[in-house]
Design a protein around this motif. Structure first.
Motif, PDB file in Angstrom:
ATOM      1  N   LEU A 290       0.843  -1.201   0.000  1.00 34.39           N
ATOM      2  CA  LEU A 290       0.000   0.000   0.000  1.00 34.39           C
ATOM      3  C   LEU A 290       0.881   1.255   0.000  1.00 34.39           C
ATOM      4  N   GLY A 291       1.946   1.219   0.802  1.00 36.52           N
ATOM      5  CA  GLY A 291       2.875   2.355   0.844  1.00 36.52           C
ATOM      6  C   GLY A 291       3.489   2.616  -0.525  1.00 36.52           C
ATOM      7  N   PHE A 292       3.897   1.551  -1.194  1.00 37.48           N
ATOM      8  CA  PHE A 292       4.482   1.673  -2.537  1.00 37.48           C
ATOM      9  C   PHE A 292       3.470   2.278  -3.508  1.00 37.48           C
ATOM     10  N   LEU A 293       2.236   1.783  -3.414  1.00 33.35           N
ATOM     11  CA  LEU A 293       1.178   2.269  -4.308  1.00 33.35           C
ATOM     12  C   LEU A 293       0.923   3.760  -4.080  1.00 33.35           C
ATOM     13  N   ILE A 294       0.902   4.167  -2.811  1.00 34.25           N
ATOM     14  CA  ILE A 294       0.666   5.582  -2.485  1.00 34.25           C
ATOM     15  C   ILE A 294       1.744   6.462  -3.115  1.00 34.25           C
TER      16      ILE A 294
ATOM     17  N   ALA B  29       2.169   8.792   5.511  1.00 36.05           N
ATOM     18  CA  ALA B  29       1.487   7.498   5.576  1.00 36.05           C
ATOM     19  C   ALA B  29       2.348   6.410   4.939  1.00 36.05           C
ATOM     20  N   ALA B  30       2.933   6.738   3.772  1.00 38.21           N
ATOM     21  CA  ALA B  30       3.730   5.742   3.062  1.00 38.21           C
ATOM     22  C   ALA B  30       4.945   5.317   3.894  1.00 38.21           C
ATOM     23  N   VAL B  31       5.605   6.307   4.511  1.00 35.43           N
ATOM     24  CA  VAL B  31       6.782   6.000   5.333  1.00 35.43           C
ATOM     25  C   VAL B  31       6.380   5.126   6.520  1.00 35.43           C
ATOM     26  N   GLU B  32       5.263   5.467   7.176  1.00 32.52           N
ATOM     27  CA  GLU B  32       4.810   4.665   8.310  1.00 32.52           C
ATOM     28  C   GLU B  32       4.422   3.251   7.884  1.00 32.52           C
ATOM     29  N   LEU B  33       3.805   3.137   6.699  1.00 33.17           N
ATOM     30  CA  LEU B  33       3.454   1.808   6.193  1.00 33.17           C
ATOM     31  C   LEU B  33       4.723   0.991   5.910  1.00 33.17           C
ATOM     32  N   PHE B  34       5.749   1.653   5.395  1.00 32.78           N
ATOM     33  CA  PHE B  34       7.021   0.969   5.170  1.00 32.78           C
ATOM     34  C   PHE B  34       7.640   0.517   6.494  1.00 32.78           C
ATOM     35  N   HIS B  35       7.536   1.395   7.513  1.00 28.42           N
ATOM     36  CA  HIS B  35       8.040   1.004   8.830  1.00 28.42           C
ATOM     37  C   HIS B  35       7.303  -0.231   9.337  1.00 28.42           C
ATOM     38  N   LEU B  36       5.981  -0.214   9.155  1.00 24.14           N
ATOM     39  CA  LEU B  36       5.166  -1.338   9.625  1.00 24.14           C
ATOM     40  C   LEU B  36       5.552  -2.629   8.900  1.00 24.14           C
ATOM     41  N   CYS B  37       5.891  -2.487   7.625  1.00 18.93           N
ATOM     42  CA  CYS B  37       6.209  -3.669   6.827  1.00 18.93           C
ATOM     43  C   CYS B  37       7.629  -4.176   7.079  1.00 18.93           C
ATOM     44  N   PHE B  38       8.615  -3.275   7.028  1.00 19.22           N
ATOM     45  CA  PHE B  38      10.006  -3.733   7.018  1.00 19.22           C
ATOM     46  C   PHE B  38      10.710  -3.633   8.380  1.00 19.22           C
ATOM     47  N   TRP B  39      10.288  -2.673   9.182  1.00 23.74           N
ATOM     48  CA  TRP B  39      11.021  -2.469  10.432  1.00 23.74           C
ATOM     49  C   TRP B  39      10.355  -3.156  11.618  1.00 23.74           C
ATOM     50  N   PHE B  40       9.048  -2.884  11.802  1.00 25.89           N
ATOM     51  CA  PHE B  40       8.328  -3.387  12.976  1.00 25.89           C
ATOM     52  C   PHE B  40       8.475  -4.902  13.155  1.00 25.89           C
ATOM     53  N   PRO B  41       8.268  -5.720  12.093  1.00 25.03           N
ATOM     54  CA  PRO B  41       8.394  -7.183  12.273  1.00 25.03           C
ATOM     55  C   PRO B  41       9.838  -7.632  12.513  1.00 25.03           C
TER      56      PRO B  41
ATOM     57  N   LEU C  70      -3.488   3.663  11.570  1.00 25.76           N
ATOM     58  CA  LEU C  70      -2.630   3.712  10.380  1.00 25.76           C
ATOM     59  C   LEU C  70      -3.361   3.210   9.133  1.00 25.76           C
ATOM     60  N   GLY C  71      -4.204   2.200   9.300  1.00 30.20           N
ATOM     61  CA  GLY C  71      -4.967   1.679   8.164  1.00 30.20           C
ATOM     62  C   GLY C  71      -5.812   2.768   7.523  1.00 30.20           C
ATOM     63  N   LEU C  72      -6.506   3.502   8.376  1.00 27.07           N
ATOM     64  CA  LEU C  72      -7.373   4.577   7.907  1.00 27.07           C
ATOM     65  C   LEU C  72      -6.553   5.675   7.224  1.00 27.07           C
ATOM     66  N   VAL C  73      -5.441   6.031   7.878  1.00 27.55           N
ATOM     67  CA  VAL C  73      -4.559   7.072   7.325  1.00 27.55           C
ATOM     68  C   VAL C  73      -4.030   6.628   5.957  1.00 27.55           C
ATOM     69  N   GLY C  74      -3.690   5.353   5.847  1.00 27.94           N
ATOM     70  CA  GLY C  74      -3.177   4.815   4.585  1.00 27.94           C
ATOM     71  C   GLY C  74      -4.207   4.895   3.466  1.00 27.94           C
ATOM     72  N   ILE C  75      -5.436   4.476   3.774  1.00 25.32           N
ATOM     73  CA  ILE C  75      -6.504   4.540   2.762  1.00 25.32           C
ATOM     74  C   ILE C  75      -6.739   5.995   2.365  1.00 25.32           C
ATOM     75  N   GLY C  76      -6.764   6.875   3.369  1.00 30.52           N
ATOM     76  CA  GLY C  76      -6.942   8.300   3.099  1.00 30.52           C
ATOM     77  C   GLY C  76      -5.843   8.840   2.195  1.00 30.52           C
ATOM     78  N   ALA C  77      -4.603   8.425   2.476  1.00 33.31           N
ATOM     79  CA  ALA C  77      -3.463   8.887   1.671  1.00 33.31           C
ATOM     80  C   ALA C  77      -3.591   8.408   0.232  1.00 33.31           C
ATOM     81  N   LEU C  78      -4.074   7.180   0.060  1.00 30.14           N
ATOM     82  CA  LEU C  78      -4.237   6.651  -1.297  1.00 30.14           C
ATOM     83  C   LEU C  78      -5.306   7.441  -2.044  1.00 30.14           C
ATOM     84  N   LEU C  79      -6.420   7.742  -1.349  1.00 29.13           N
ATOM     85  CA  LEU C  79      -7.486   8.516  -1.983  1.00 29.13           C
ATOM     86  C   LEU C  79      -6.978   9.912  -2.363  1.00 29.13           C
ATOM     87  N   LEU C  80      -6.249  10.537  -1.432  1.00 31.95           N
ATOM     88  CA  LEU C  80      -5.700  11.867  -1.710  1.00 31.95           C
ATOM     89  C   LEU C  80      -4.746  11.822  -2.901  1.00 31.95           C
ATOM     90  N   SER C  81      -3.919  10.768  -2.947  1.00 28.15           N
ATOM     91  CA  SER C  81      -2.987  10.618  -4.063  1.00 28.15           C
ATOM     92  C   SER C  81      -3.738  10.467  -5.384  1.00 28.15           C
TER      93      SER C  81
END
Lengths: 294, 259
Positions: free
Chosen positions: A167-171, A237-249, A261-272
């Protein structure tokens, strides 16, 4: 016999088209082969006569990483507060680098291909799209380095966390293409756009939590409207999604998660997507003037 | 002198199958901007926008004509009379400010030799790139590649970077790619002036071949003898207006008597 085409105001005799009026980004899909060749040309030309060639696309982020790691992580002490700070830092840098290259090159793409734009008609959206594609080509080697680093740190992502990365990449992709179309078109008329974009790219690293943690922001701004404004930036949003994907785990998973974050991500995609529509609309408006302004 | 204006106004209603290009009351203006820097725009606004920031120049005014399949039309006129602008409007590089331009089928233009060629790529890569720019698919280019190279007569240099080519070699390859796109409408702007005589003859033969196959050709050239031999119709432009539209000999004679 008359047929009514896309442009509702004009009636065209059957089989005739108005030259120079394309279908925008849809035309790029139709001319994928040309897009592919433009990308290949771009990559060939960029590394022409360079000894290190594509290695430069590793070297630049590597240097950036080392500088930030020592300045922010060691000297300012952030590596003590953030687990696996190296992975945290690099996942943000990778996202911002992808944005910078896609957006920066797309902005320059029309003026840069002026010789072609002036003489032969082809869907001009091809140039920003080719710039984006080149940026993707440079993004994947960096992503590979990031994944290797994360694995060393003990990366075990869930499917949902991998989805967050996608999702971060797509945004970033949609956002930078939209901005690239917008500023690429404006840059033909006002060359100031180029410098303005440089300015945006300069601050982009700092307006998202790349070099610090999100709680540093809420500590200073609170969780009110200013925090929401900060989060309205699709890159955040994209940076946080990347953190969630690559760093957090890759960490012990005890760090506080960004709320909603899910909501923020969807919002960011819509805004984009809105930015992309705006970019495409502006691009099409100015497209007819490209040849005479260059 | 044939007056086509009436025919053109009917064009939107009934179109003979043979028509390829419709140019209908086309006007094209150029605004010559003095400055594109933001600073000067601000200064100009603060001064109350007194002096006009732009100069307008009318490149074409109320130009109308139709071109059918198999027609070879010479656009004549002095520099700045609007010939090249007209070609750019037909190819879609520019759009008219008033009136409209319509085309049926695909257009290939040699508006300038080797636009779309990149000096750092080899001849082979440029053939593919330029072919794709002119609208060919990968398969079409591959199928015609041998013909393209054979026609250009530079097969031994095809894998050399184009920056090492002489201007003649460059022209040969560029022209060769363009004619092999088999366009329904072929636009040629002053390129036949380059290249040695045998190659010129070859180009002219190829153009006649395209013409015989029923393609529409529009040629801009200052070589009046050459266009008189090649074309049967001539359109003479002066300061953006059509002065003569008729048999090429009439147009050439008028051009010679005027200038």
């Amino acid at each position: 016999m008359l047929v009514r085409l896309r442009h509702v105001t004009t009636l065209l005799p059957e089989g005739f088209v108005e030259p120079g009026r394309g279908a925008g980004l849809l035309d790029v899909l139709r001319r994928r082969y040309l897009a592919k060749l433009l990308v290949r040309k771009e990559l060939r030309v960029r590394y022409q006569g360079s000894v290190l060639g594509l290695l430069w696309s590793y070297l630049k982020p590597a240097v950036q990483f080392v500088v930030f790691y020592f300045a922010i992580g060691i000297f300012l002490g952030l590596s003590r507060n953030i687990d696996d700070f190296a992975v945290y830092l690099f996942s943000g840098i990778v996202a911002i680098n992808y944005f910078s290259e896609a957006f920066g090159n797309a902005t320059r793409s029309i003026v840069g291909n002026g010789a072609l734009v002036k003489k032969i008609y082809l869907p001009r959206e091809l140039f920003p799209v080719a710039s984006l594609w080149v940026a993707v080509v440079h993004f994947f080697p960096q992503l590979l380095v990031l994944v290797v680093g994360a694995l060393i740190a003990g990366w075990r992502p869930s499917v949902l966390q991998l989805g967050a990365g996608a999702l971060g990449f797509l945004i970033v992709t949609v956002f930078s293409l939209g901005l690239g179309l917008l500023f690429g078109a404006i840059n033909v008329v006002f060359r100031d756009a180029e410098n303005f974009v440089d300015l945006i790219l300069m601050v982009a690293t700092w307006t998202s939590p790349v070099l610090y943690f999100w709680t540093n922001v809420t500590d200073a701004l609170g969780t009110g409207p200013l925090w929401w404004l900060y989060q309205a930036n699709p890159l955040t949003a994209a940076v946080e999604l990347f953190h969630l994907c690559f760093w957090f785990p890759a960490t012990d998973q005890t760090s506080p998660a960004v709320p909603h974050l899910g909501l923020v991500g969807i919002g960011a995609l819509l805004l984009s997507c809105l930015v992309l529509l705006l970019g495409q609309a502006t691009f099409r408006r100015l497209d007819g003037r490209f040849a005479q302004e260059l | 002198m044939t007056d086509l204006t009436d025919a053109v106004s009917d064009a939107a209603i009934s179109t003979a199958a043979a028509t390829r290009i419709i140019v209908d009351d086309v006007t094209k203006r150029f605004t010559l901007r003095h400055s594109r820097a933001l600073k000067e725009l601000v200064v100009w606004t603060l001064r109350g926008r007194k002096e006009s920031l732009t100069n307008e120049f009318v490149a074409l005014s109320d130009v109308s004509f139709r071109i059918d399949d198999g027609e070879t039309v010479a656009l004549l006129g002095l520099n700045g009379s609007g010939k090249s602008t007209l070609l750019k409007l037909i190819s879609g590089v520019m759009r008219p400010d008033a009136g409209r331009v319509l085309v049926r089928g695909n257009v290939a233009g040699l508006i300038e030799v080797g636009a779309g060629f990149h000096p750092d790529l080899t001849g082979r890569e440029n053939v593919y790139l330029n072919g794709a720019i002119l609208g060919m698919s990968e398969q079409q280019i591959t199928d015609r590649f041998a013909d393209i190279v054979a026609f250009s007569e530079i097969s031994e240099f095809i894998d050399t970077e184009v920056k090492f080519y002489s201007s003649g070699m460059f022209l040969r390859l560029a022209f060769s790619v363009a004619v092999h796109t088999e366009p329904d409408i072929f636009l040629v702007d002053e390129i036949l002036a380059v290249g040695d005589e045998p190659f010129q003859r070859k180009c002219l033969a190829k153009i006649r071949e395209l013409k015989a196959a029923g393609h529409a050709l529009v040629i801009v050239s200052h070589d009046l003898d050459m266009v008189a031999r090649l074309c049967e119709r001539g359109i003479l432009l002066e300061q953006g207006k059509i002065i003569v539209d008729g048999p090429v000999d009439t147009a050439v004679a008028e051009m010679r008597s005027r200038f």
